[in-house]
Design a protein around this motif. Structure first.
Motif, short mmCIF file in Angstrom:
data_model
loop_
_atom_site.label_atom_id
_atom_site.label_comp_id
_atom_site.label_asym_id
_atom_site.label_seq_id
_atom_site.Cartn_x
_atom_site.Cartn_y
_atom_site.Cartn_z
N MET A 1 -28.40 -24.74 4.91
CA MET A 1 -27.85 -23.47 4.51
C MET A 1 -28.11 -23.19 3.03
O MET A 1 -28.40 -22.06 2.67
CB MET A 1 -26.35 -23.46 4.81
CG MET A 1 -25.59 -22.28 4.26
SD MET A 1 -25.69 -20.73 5.13
CE MET A 1 -24.55 -20.96 6.44
N LEU A 2 -28.03 -24.21 2.19
CA LEU A 2 -28.25 -24.00 0.75
C LEU A 2 -29.63 -23.43 0.45
O LEU A 2 -29.79 -22.64 -0.48
CB LEU A 2 -28.06 -25.31 -0.01
CG LEU A 2 -26.63 -25.73 -0.30
CD1 LEU A 2 -26.61 -27.09 -0.97
CD2 LEU A 2 -25.91 -24.71 -1.14
N GLY A 66 -18.36 -31.09 -8.82
CA GLY A 66 -18.36 -31.58 -7.46
C GLY A 66 -18.93 -30.56 -6.50
O GLY A 66 -19.34 -29.46 -6.89
N LEU A 67 -18.96 -30.96 -5.23
CA LEU A 67 -19.48 -30.09 -4.16
C LEU A 67 -18.38 -29.13 -3.71
O LEU A 67 -17.33 -29.56 -3.25
CB LEU A 67 -19.97 -30.93 -3.00
CG LEU A 67 -21.16 -31.85 -3.32
CD1 LEU A 67 -21.49 -32.73 -2.12
CD2 LEU A 67 -22.37 -31.04 -3.75
N CYS A 68 -18.66 -27.85 -3.86
CA CYS A 68 -17.68 -26.81 -3.56
C CYS A 68 -18.22 -25.87 -2.49
O CYS A 68 -19.38 -25.96 -2.10
CB CYS A 68 -17.39 -26.00 -4.82
SG CYS A 68 -16.68 -26.98 -6.16
N ALA A 69 -17.38 -24.96 -2.05
CA ALA A 69 -17.78 -23.92 -1.10
C ALA A 69 -17.45 -22.57 -1.72
O ALA A 69 -16.52 -22.43 -2.51
CB ALA A 69 -17.05 -24.10 0.22
N LEU A 70 -18.25 -21.57 -1.33
CA LEU A 70 -18.10 -20.22 -1.87
C LEU A 70 -18.53 -19.23 -0.80
O LEU A 70 -19.52 -19.47 -0.09
CB LEU A 70 -18.98 -20.08 -3.12
CG LEU A 70 -18.86 -18.86 -3.98
CD1 LEU A 70 -17.47 -18.70 -4.56
CD2 LEU A 70 -19.88 -18.93 -5.12
N GLY A 76 -21.89 -15.72 4.39
CA GLY A 76 -20.58 -16.28 4.71
C GLY A 76 -20.28 -17.46 3.80
O GLY A 76 -20.78 -17.55 2.68
N ARG A 77 -19.49 -18.38 4.30
CA ARG A 77 -19.07 -19.53 3.49
C ARG A 77 -20.20 -20.55 3.40
O ARG A 77 -20.67 -21.07 4.41
CB ARG A 77 -17.83 -20.17 4.10
CG ARG A 77 -17.23 -21.22 3.21
CD ARG A 77 -15.91 -21.67 3.79
NE ARG A 77 -15.33 -22.73 3.00
CZ ARG A 77 -14.04 -22.90 2.84
NH1 ARG A 77 -13.19 -22.09 3.42
NH2 ARG A 77 -13.59 -23.89 2.12
#
Length: 103
Positions: A1-2, A66-70, A76-77
């Motif tokens: 996804m990234l 750190g590894l985050c979500a946005l 989407g997320r």
């Protein structure tokens, strides 16, 4: 996804408030402050133009990196975005200032 994230996904968020989902499960309200494409860093066969995003917390935070979500428009997320803190350098030291690099 990234690998599908493009600078255009952040364009719509510039100047807006969003939520950064931190590694510990908490949420941090952030302001998306700046977006800059990095054409000199583009790899020969890469489709994506490298870019940087700068964020600022709206409240004091102890979060460093750190590894985050946005949440991003059209996608989407997005999980596992590495977010790192940068020094305030003359800005309000009570807030957190963060940087994301997409190569």
């Amino acid at each position: 996804m990234l690998q599908t994230v493009q600078s255009q996904h952040f364009q719509a968020l510039l100047g807006r408030i969003g939520t950064l989902h931190l590694p510990d499960g908490s949420a941090l309200q952030i302001h998306i402050e700046h977006l800059e494409e990095q054409p000199a860093a583009k790899m020969r066969y890469s489709e994506r133009m490298p870019f940087n995003v700068e964020l600022r917390s709206l409240e004091p935070t102890e979060f460093v990196d750190g590894l985050c979500a946005l949440e991003l428009p059209e996608i989407g997320r997005v999980q596992d975005i590495f977010v790192s803190r940068v020094p305030p350098m003359g800005r309000d030291p009570q807030l957190g200032y963060f940087h994301i690099t997409f190569n």
